[in-house]
Design an enzyme around this catalytic site. Sequence first.
Site, short mmCIF file in Angstrom:
data_model
loop_
_atom_site.label_atom_id
_atom_site.label_comp_id
_atom_site.label_asym_id
_atom_site.label_seq_id
_atom_site.Cartn_x
_atom_site.Cartn_y
_atom_site.Cartn_z
N GLU A 3 -1.36 -1.43 -4.79
CA GLU A 3 -2.60 -0.68 -5.02
C GLU A 3 -2.35 0.43 -6.03
O GLU A 3 -1.32 1.10 -6.00
CB GLU A 3 -3.10 -0.08 -3.70
CG GLU A 3 -4.47 0.55 -3.84
CD GLU A 3 -5.06 0.94 -2.50
OE1 GLU A 3 -5.90 0.19 -1.98
OE2 GLU A 3 -4.65 1.99 -1.97
N ASP A 15 -2.16 1.13 7.41
CA ASP A 15 -1.39 0.90 6.18
C ASP A 15 -1.01 -0.57 6.03
O ASP A 15 -1.03 -1.12 4.93
CB ASP A 15 -0.12 1.77 6.18
CG ASP A 15 -0.43 3.23 6.38
OD1 ASP A 15 -0.83 3.88 5.40
OD2 ASP A 15 -0.30 3.71 7.52
N ASP A 74 0.87 -1.18 0.00
CA ASP A 74 0.00 0.00 0.00
C ASP A 74 0.91 1.23 0.00
O ASP A 74 1.40 1.64 1.05
CB ASP A 74 -0.90 -0.01 1.24
CG ASP A 74 -1.82 1.19 1.30
OD1 ASP A 74 -2.23 1.68 0.23
OD2 ASP A 74 -2.15 1.63 2.42
#
Length: 189
Positions: free
Chosen positions: A71, A143, A11
């Site tokens: 992502e 996160d 991420d």
Amino acid sequence: MTTDVRILGIDPGLRRTGWGLITARGSKLSYLACGVVTSDGDLPLALRLRELHEGLTRIVTTYTPDEVSVEETFVNKDAQATLKLGHARAVALLVPALAGLPVAEYAANLVKKTVAGNGHAEKVQIQAMVKFLLPKAEFKLADAADALAIAITHASHRGAIALDRRHAVAAGGGPGAARIAAALARLDR
């Protein structure tokens, strides 16, 4: 015979880049590790990116994933923040590519829909579902939970969605081409 596949989810973020590592054997998922790589906000951008690069390189070297999922960037009203996120995302894509690992990319709403059943799920819902799907997972920051959700998404979609191979260097050309070709060959088995 189904073999274990180590999947690293990333991420990306300039301040904190979350990472999560799972093992997938068929539809069975197991938690391995997660955490965040941070950069010092007082440093110039180039040095912050170097910190992220070094941290992610340590993760890839230590945990030796087979596949990586990252992502995709979403665009928001703050163009400067979006650009900084893009820089961090570039590092997140580059590190596994340099290691010869296949990299898949997933939109945030697909991650949410896969993990929580709703493409507009809130962070708390994502964290609860990650904990449900990976009961042994221990994460202190959102996160890291998000990175685990990205890895779970890849585990769910890796058989149905071909990895984006446009980023791979053609066999025989460029640094790391042999490693990349070997990684792609493993996927074709």
